[in-house]
Design a protein around this motif. Structure first.
Motif, PDB file in Angstrom:
ATOM      1  N   VAL A 144       5.519   0.317  11.127  1.00  0.00           N
ATOM      2  CA  VAL A 144       5.092  -1.059  10.847  1.00  0.00           C
ATOM      3  C   VAL A 144       6.242  -2.032  11.075  1.00  0.00           C
ATOM      4  CG1 VAL A 144       4.297  -2.639   9.052  1.00  0.00           C
ATOM      5  CG2 VAL A 144       3.272  -0.365   9.258  1.00  0.00           C
ATOM      6  N   HIS A 145       7.411  -1.679  10.569  1.00  0.00           N
ATOM      7  CA  HIS A 145       8.571  -2.560  10.737  1.00  0.00           C
ATOM      8  C   HIS A 145       8.897  -2.761  12.211  1.00  0.00           C
ATOM      9  CE1 HIS A 145      12.452  -4.421   9.996  1.00  0.00           C
ATOM     10  NE2 HIS A 145      13.003  -3.519  10.795  1.00  0.00           N
ATOM     11  N   ARG A 181       9.487  16.374   8.668  1.00  0.00           N
ATOM     12  CA  ARG A 181      10.615  17.141   9.210  1.00  0.00           C
ATOM     13  C   ARG A 181      11.952  16.459   8.952  1.00  0.00           C
ATOM     14  NH1 ARG A 181      13.382  17.092  13.961  1.00  0.00           N
ATOM     15  NH2 ARG A 181      11.993  15.493  14.805  1.00  0.00           N
ATOM     16  N   THR A 182      12.040  15.150   9.192  1.00  0.00           N
ATOM     17  CA  THR A 182      13.324  14.457   9.081  1.00  0.00           C
ATOM     18  C   THR A 182      13.497  13.727   7.766  1.00  0.00           C
ATOM     19  OG1 THR A 182      12.464  12.420  10.077  1.00  0.00           O
ATOM     20  CG2 THR A 182      13.325  14.106  11.577  1.00  0.00           C
ATOM     21  N   ARG A 183      12.394  13.537   7.000  1.00  0.00           N
ATOM     22  CA  ARG A 183      12.420  12.846   5.715  1.00  0.00           C
ATOM     23  C   ARG A 183      12.856  11.391   5.853  1.00  0.00           C
ATOM     24  NH1 ARG A 183       9.782  16.180   4.056  1.00  0.00           N
ATOM     25  NH2 ARG A 183       8.875  14.408   3.027  1.00  0.00           N
ATOM     26  N   THR A 184      12.618  10.773   6.996  1.00  0.00           N
ATOM     27  CA  THR A 184      12.854   9.345   7.181  1.00  0.00           C
ATOM     28  C   THR A 184      11.523   8.616   7.034  1.00  0.00           C
ATOM     29  OG1 THR A 184      12.580   9.636   9.576  1.00  0.00           O
ATOM     30  CG2 THR A 184      14.831   9.648   8.708  1.00  0.00           C
ATOM     31  N   PRO A 185      11.545   7.336   6.668  1.00  0.00           N
ATOM     32  CA  PRO A 185      10.293   6.585   6.510  1.00  0.00           C
ATOM     33  C   PRO A 185       9.475   6.603   7.801  1.00  0.00           C
ATOM     34  CG  PRO A 185      12.116   5.359   5.554  1.00  0.00           C
ATOM     35  CD  PRO A 185      12.721   6.518   6.298  1.00  0.00           C
ATOM     36  N   SER A 186       8.206   6.992   7.693  1.00  0.00           N
ATOM     37  CA  SER A 186       7.366   7.073   8.886  1.00  0.00           C
ATOM     38  C   SER A 186       6.492   5.836   9.030  1.00  0.00           C
ATOM     39  CB  SER A 186       6.507   8.340   8.838  1.00  0.00           C
ATOM     40  OG  SER A 186       5.758   8.408   7.635  1.00  0.00           O
ATOM     41  N   PRO A 224       0.818  -1.218   0.000  1.00  0.00           N
ATOM     42  CA  PRO A 224       0.000   0.000   0.000  1.00  0.00           C
ATOM     43  C   PRO A 224       0.848   1.263   0.000  1.00  0.00           C
ATOM     44  CG  PRO A 224      -0.927  -1.608   1.510  1.00  0.00           C
ATOM     45  CD  PRO A 224       0.380  -2.177   1.039  1.00  0.00           C
ATOM     46  N   ALA A 225       0.353   2.303  -0.658  1.00  0.00           N
ATOM     47  CA  ALA A 225       1.100   3.551  -0.826  1.00  0.00           C
ATOM     48  C   ALA A 225       1.419   4.217   0.503  1.00  0.00           C
ATOM     49  CB  ALA A 225       0.308   4.507  -1.712  1.00  0.00           C
ATOM     50  N   ALA A 226       0.685   3.901   1.565  1.00  0.00           N
ATOM     51  CA  ALA A 226       0.955   4.506   2.872  1.00  0.00           C
ATOM     52  C   ALA A 226       2.373   4.203   3.352  1.00  0.00           C
ATOM     53  CB  ALA A 226      -0.056   4.009   3.904  1.00  0.00           C
ATOM     54  N   PHE A 227       2.947   3.090   2.924  1.00  0.00           N
ATOM     55  CA  PHE A 227       4.301   2.737   3.342  1.00  0.00           C
ATOM     56  C   PHE A 227       5.332   3.717   2.781  1.00  0.00           C
ATOM     57  CE2 PHE A 227       2.179  -1.241   4.205  1.00  0.00           C
ATOM     58  CZ  PHE A 227       2.857  -1.742   5.304  1.00  0.00           C
ATOM     59  N   ALA A 228       4.972   4.488   1.773  1.00  0.00           N
ATOM     60  CA  ALA A 228       5.909   5.423   1.142  1.00  0.00           C
ATOM     61  C   ALA A 228       5.928   6.781   1.820  1.00  0.00           C
ATOM     62  CB  ALA A 228       5.570   5.581  -0.337  1.00  0.00           C
TER      63      ALA A 228
END
Length: 501
Positions: free
Chosen positions: A358-359, A348-353, A339-343
């Motif tokens: 989830v991980h 602020r930090t541009r890290t995967p949210s 799902p696109a939500a994983f992207a």
């Protein structure tokens, strides 16, 4: 050789939250030094030398240092084609992106889930053992007995926070921990060299004749395991400064440092023990070999420091694996396999949210589940989870080598014949031989025998391969636009994610 035109990173147009800006990683966040720290920390050199070198000596005898050197040479050969491919693509999916480009979307999607599961399983095992060592240190230093399960979960949550805050913050933490753990190994090395070892200093262990022993196959299983993680340089390509140059330099530097460190320190351990005394020392408690030798040559105080730093060594490895797992999920969401939500990324930090949350949830749940059983973290959990990590990464490296040959062979520009054909072909052959060796000798690692034991350990990888390929086939039939994107998984080709059905 004239390098190809360097690709630019994914565009991040201004816009409100929820637009494409929320699906772009932070550009120019890490350099060569940061990437090297990520890789070396994932390899956890102190843990490898203090925790597993005794097993290498048990299996390979005095040939163990040569085993580390040979493994480093094979991975350096693989890095030739791997880094050549990285100059043509910038994608946090790395293995998955390269395989998709060279072998097609179906193979790429299967590889994507294998890659994620391999790194996630590695983190689960490392997290469990980190909790075990942390509990032991707390008991020794404070007298309080804390269950390893509680320590493991607390450490995993701390690691997740560091990973979420900022990628270069994680790099600084890894740098400090890595310098400390390598430092304690070098102190032992200086002491052994100054005292001349137990039987004098000799290079006879590097004589190729020592490799002609029945245990050499098992030795190679151990020496190839410990390099897993060097390939993670490419997953930061979207966040690296001048990635076409940064990623190759960091990859070669990391492999070289690991090869020199493992070979040199294992030779130091052999000199400290003495080739003729080695068997007697291993007959006692192999797990204490390096600690006992450190006490003999350096002193008990430094050995206590070494035991404490093993906890931080595991922590560094967990942080590197956390970063890898999050970025694979992020890439899968952006390309429509998940799902696109994983992207989504932290504005602020541009890290995967979303991917990071989830991980973290999956890893913590898995460690908690293992904690409810009677399985031992060191002899069972870490072995059963990290063995498929090794097999999965080897399979991905073989597929990547073949993908490099196909893709760069069609491109025929910017790379030499050595980079696009000869080195990848040789690495594919050698890594296939290693993978066969690992699978046939898997019982040395897991303690499980027979085809049923192997199938049990490798079942997560099999499930990931099937699920990934099935998802790609479904997309081909029902979402051809998304499927076409999978054959060109480069974020610069499209600023935003694909929303799967």
């Amino acid at each position: 050789m004239n390098p190809p035109n360097p690709p630019t990173g994914p565009s991040v147009p201004p816009g409100p939250a929820g637009g494409h800006r929320d699906t772009a990683l932070r550009a120019d966040a890490v350099g060569v030094r940061d990437l090297v720290f990520f890789v070396l920390s994932a390899a956890a050199p102190l843990t490898v030398m203090a925790g597993f070198s005794a097993l290498a000596f048990l299996l390979g005898g005095v040939a163990a240092p040569t085993g580390y050197l040979i493994a480093g040479a094979v991975f350096a050969l693989f890095a030739v084609g791997f880094t050549a491919m990285s100059r043509h693509m910038r994608n946090s999916g790395a293995f998955y992106a390269y395989i998709s480009r060279g072998l097609g979307p179906v193979a790429g999607a299967g590889a994507a889930l294998i890659a994620y599961l391999a790194y996630a399983l590695g983190q689960i095992g490392f997290g469990a053992v980190a909790g075990l060592f942390a509990a032991d240190v707390l008991r020794v230093l404070t007298g309080f007995t804390v269950p390893w399960q509680m320590c493991a979960v607390a450490l995993l949550l701390l690691i997740a926070l560091l990973s979420y805050l900022k990628v270069d913050i994680g790099a600084r933490v890894l740098a400090l921990l890595l310098v400390a753990e390598i430092g304690v190994l070098l102190v032992l090395a200086v002491a052994v060299l100054a005292q001349g070892g137990h039987e004098g200093l000799t290079a006879q262990s590097f004589n190729p004749a020592h490799l002609m022993t029945p245990g050499v196959a098992g030795l190679f299983v151990i020496t190839f395991v410990v390099y897993i993680g060097f390939e993670q340089t490419a997953i930061y390509s979207e966040e690296a400064r001048d990635a076409p140059r940064t990623v190759p330099r960091a990859t070669y530097l990391a492999v070289a440092i690991l090869a020199v460190l493992y070979t040199f320190v294992s030779w130091i351990i052999l000199m400290a023990a003495g080739p003729h005394r080695l068997t007697a020392l291993l007959a006692q408690d192999p797990a204490d070999l390096v600690f006992d030798l450190n006490t003999e040559y350096v002193g008990g105080a430094m050995t206590s420091v070494m035991r404490l730093l093993i906890v931080t060594s595991f922590l560094a490895g967990v942080l590197a694996l956390q970063n890898a797992g999050c970025r694979y999920l992020f890439s899968l969401g952006r390309d429509g396999i998940l799902p696109a939500a994983f992207a989504r990324t932290n504005p602020r930090t541009r890290t995967p949210s979303t991917a990071g949350l989830v991980h973290t949830g999956l890893v913590v749940a898995a460690v908690t589940g293992f904690g409810l059983t009677s399985l031992d973290p060191y002899t069972q959990i870490v072995v059963w989870t990290n063995t498929p990590t090794l097999v999965g990464v080897l399979l991905l490296e073989i597929a990547t080598s073949i993908a490099v040959i196909r893709y760069l062979g069609r491109l025929r520009s910017g790379e030499s014949l050595w980079q696009r054909l000869v080195a990848p072909a040789l690495s594919a052959v050698l890594l296939t031989a290693v993978a066969v060796l690992v699978v046939t000798k898997m019982s040395l690692l897991t303690g499980l025998t027979g085809a049923g034991g192997n199938a049990l350990v490798l079942s997560p990888l099999m499930a990931g391969l099937i699920a990934g390929c099935a998802r790609a086939l479904w997309l081909r039939a029902n979402r051809p636009d998304v499927y076409r994107r999978l054959s060109d998984p480069d974020p610069q080709s499209d600023a935003g994610p694909v929303a799967p059905a």
